[in-house]
Design a protein around this motif. Sequence first.
Motif, PDB file in Angstrom:
ATOM      1  N   SER A   1      10.466   9.243   5.034  1.00  0.00           N
ATOM      2  CA  SER A   1      10.682   9.220   3.586  1.00  0.00           C
ATOM      3  C   SER A   1      10.083   7.976   2.915  1.00  0.00           C
ATOM      4  N   THR A   2       9.464   7.095   3.687  1.00  0.00           N
ATOM      5  CA  THR A   2       8.835   5.895   3.120  1.00  0.00           C
ATOM      6  C   THR A   2       7.642   6.296   2.255  1.00  0.00           C
ATOM      7  N   THR A   3       7.591   5.770   1.026  1.00  0.00           N
ATOM      8  CA  THR A   3       6.466   6.071   0.132  1.00  0.00           C
ATOM      9  C   THR A   3       5.539   4.872  -0.048  1.00  0.00           C
ATOM     10  N   HIS A   4       6.072   3.654   0.047  1.00  0.00           N
ATOM     11  CA  HIS A   4       5.269   2.447  -0.129  1.00  0.00           C
ATOM     12  C   HIS A   4       5.589   1.456   0.985  1.00  0.00           C
ATOM     13  N   LEU A   5       4.526   0.834   1.483  1.00  0.00           N
ATOM     14  CA  LEU A   5       4.646  -0.123   2.578  1.00  0.00           C
ATOM     15  C   LEU A   5       4.330  -1.527   2.109  1.00  0.00           C
ATOM     16  N   ILE A   6       4.871  -2.481   2.825  1.00  0.00           N
ATOM     17  CA  ILE A   6       4.375  -3.852   2.767  1.00  0.00           C
ATOM     18  C   ILE A   6       3.768  -4.095   4.141  1.00  0.00           C
ATOM     19  N   ARG A   7       2.498  -4.392   4.143  1.00  0.00           N
ATOM     20  CA  ARG A   7       1.772  -4.625   5.390  1.00  0.00           C
ATOM     21  C   ARG A   7       1.667  -6.124   5.601  1.00  0.00           C
TER      22      ARG A   7
ATOM     23  N   LEU B   1       2.086  -7.999  15.733  1.00  0.00           N
ATOM     24  CA  LEU B   1       1.465  -9.028  14.903  1.00  0.00           C
ATOM     25  C   LEU B   1       0.872  -8.452  13.618  1.00  0.00           C
ATOM     26  N   ASP B   2       0.820  -7.122  13.496  1.00  0.00           N
ATOM     27  CA  ASP B   2       0.340  -6.430  12.306  1.00  0.00           C
ATOM     28  C   ASP B   2       1.333  -5.296  12.079  1.00  0.00           C
ATOM     29  N   VAL B   3       2.207  -5.471  11.100  1.00  0.00           N
ATOM     30  CA  VAL B   3       3.320  -4.531  10.931  1.00  0.00           C
ATOM     31  C   VAL B   3       3.384  -3.977   9.518  1.00  0.00           C
ATOM     32  N   ALA B   4       4.126  -2.895   9.382  1.00  0.00           N
ATOM     33  CA  ALA B   4       4.394  -2.302   8.073  1.00  0.00           C
ATOM     34  C   ALA B   4       5.904  -2.222   7.916  1.00  0.00           C
ATOM     35  N   LEU B   5       6.373  -2.585   6.724  1.00  0.00           N
ATOM     36  CA  LEU B   5       7.785  -2.506   6.382  1.00  0.00           C
ATOM     37  C   LEU B   5       7.942  -1.521   5.234  1.00  0.00           C
ATOM     38  N   ASP B   6       9.081  -0.868   5.178  1.00  0.00           N
ATOM     39  CA  ASP B   6       9.371   0.031   4.058  1.00  0.00           C
ATOM     40  C   ASP B   6       9.658  -0.837   2.837  1.00  0.00           C
ATOM     41  N   GLN B   7       8.777  -0.773   1.839  1.00  0.00           N
ATOM     42  CA  GLN B   7       8.902  -1.637   0.665  1.00  0.00           C
ATOM     43  C   GLN B   7      10.245  -1.439  -0.048  1.00  0.00           C
ATOM     44  N   ALA B   8      10.780  -0.227  -0.025  1.00  0.00           N
ATOM     45  CA  ALA B   8      12.049   0.042  -0.711  1.00  0.00           C
ATOM     46  C   ALA B   8      13.224  -0.700  -0.080  1.00  0.00           C
ATOM     47  N   THR B   9      13.083  -1.119   1.161  1.00  0.00           N
ATOM     48  CA  THR B   9      14.190  -1.816   1.832  1.00  0.00           C
ATOM     49  C   THR B   9      14.116  -3.324   1.674  1.00  0.00           C
ATOM     50  N   VAL B  10      12.980  -3.829   1.214  1.00  0.00           N
ATOM     51  CA  VAL B  10      12.797  -5.271   1.068  1.00  0.00           C
ATOM     52  C   VAL B  10      13.481  -5.721  -0.222  1.00  0.00           C
TER      53      VAL B  10
ATOM     54  N   GLN C   1       0.850  -1.193   0.000  1.00  0.00           N
ATOM     55  CA  GLN C   1       0.000   0.000   0.000  1.00  0.00           C
ATOM     56  C   GLN C   1       0.881   1.236   0.000  1.00  0.00           C
ATOM     57  N   GLU C   2       0.284   2.351  -0.395  1.00  0.00           N
ATOM     58  CA  GLU C   2       1.017   3.604  -0.310  1.00  0.00           C
ATOM     59  C   GLU C   2       1.200   3.951   1.152  1.00  0.00           C
ATOM     60  N   SER C   3       2.280   4.670   1.422  1.00  0.00           N
ATOM     61  CA  SER C   3       2.559   5.042   2.800  1.00  0.00           C
ATOM     62  C   SER C   3       1.444   5.926   3.332  1.00  0.00           C
ATOM     63  N   GLN C   4       0.937   5.553   4.472  1.00  0.00           N
ATOM     64  CA  GLN C   4      -0.108   6.319   5.140  1.00  0.00           C
ATOM     65  C   GLN C   4      -0.086   5.930   6.608  1.00  0.00           C
ATOM     66  N   GLU C   5      -0.862   6.662   7.392  1.00  0.00           N
ATOM     67  CA  GLU C   5      -0.941   6.305   8.798  1.00  0.00           C
ATOM     68  C   GLU C   5      -1.561   4.916   8.919  1.00  0.00           C
ATOM     69  N   PHE C   6      -1.029   4.140   9.804  1.00  0.00           N
ATOM     70  CA  PHE C   6      -1.601   2.842  10.090  1.00  0.00           C
ATOM     71  C   PHE C   6      -1.499   2.638  11.594  1.00  0.00           C
ATOM     72  N   PRO C   7      -2.420   1.868  12.162  1.00  0.00           N
ATOM     73  CA  PRO C   7      -2.385   1.683  13.611  1.00  0.00           C
ATOM     74  C   PRO C   7      -1.105   0.952  14.017  1.00  0.00           C
ATOM     75  N   LYS C   8      -0.433   1.456  15.030  1.00  0.00           N
ATOM     76  CA  LYS C   8       0.777   0.797  15.540  1.00  0.00           C
ATOM     77  C   LYS C   8       0.332  -0.345  16.446  1.00  0.00           C
ATOM     78  N   ASP C   9       0.767  -1.530  16.121  1.00  0.00           N
ATOM     79  CA  ASP C   9       0.381  -2.728  16.858  1.00  0.00           C
ATOM     80  C   ASP C   9       1.490  -3.072  17.838  1.00  0.00           C
ATOM     81  N   ILE C  10       1.260  -2.787  19.122  1.00  0.00           N
ATOM     82  CA  ILE C  10       2.325  -3.024  20.093  1.00  0.00           C
ATOM     83  C   ILE C  10       2.615  -4.508  20.294  1.00  0.00           C
ATOM     84  N   SER C  11       1.691  -5.383  19.887  1.00  0.00           N
ATOM     85  CA  SER C  11       1.957  -6.815  19.998  1.00  0.00           C
ATOM     86  C   SER C  11       2.830  -7.312  18.848  1.00  0.00           C
TER      87      SER C  11
END
Length: 169
Positions: free
Chosen positions: A149-155, A71-80, A59-69
Amino acid sequence: RIWNGDNETLPGGEVTAQWTDDHLHFRRAQLTEPFRHSITLPGETLADSFGWQITAHAQESQEFPKDISNLDVALDQATVQGSLYFRSAQEGERMAPLGLQQPKLISDLLQERHLTTLARRRLPIICDMVGPIWIPGVAIAERAKVTDSTTHLIRLKFGPILGEHAHNS
């Protein structure tokens, strides 16, 4: 005793109880052999023998709920680097968790979470071509963190197999 929201591994790690609003399942866990499997992106990757799934989408970079457990994370797609896959932990491998520049032994990260031996053997290590990038419930690799500077995420989301995918045990 490992409790994680809607499942619990009893002392000794041989029996896992998993529940939803209307079902309770008990599973006798078997110690597992090393495993490796590619992750469907976008889509769901089911691990029937373990009773969990990984859901992945870009997905495009946007606010997403931070999951303190963790188990639901976002990675910077450009680094993968390359395709994502999951596998069992390997002896002596390291990963620099979020907030640290120096790598730590993955076995130490798992032990710090007080996971049973069985849970450590069944927990997937999510990797790219470079190496470990996320350990569900434990840590994200510093190299894959989302920045300004993240523009695209992998959720990625890790959890029990639900709905039409669940099977009766």
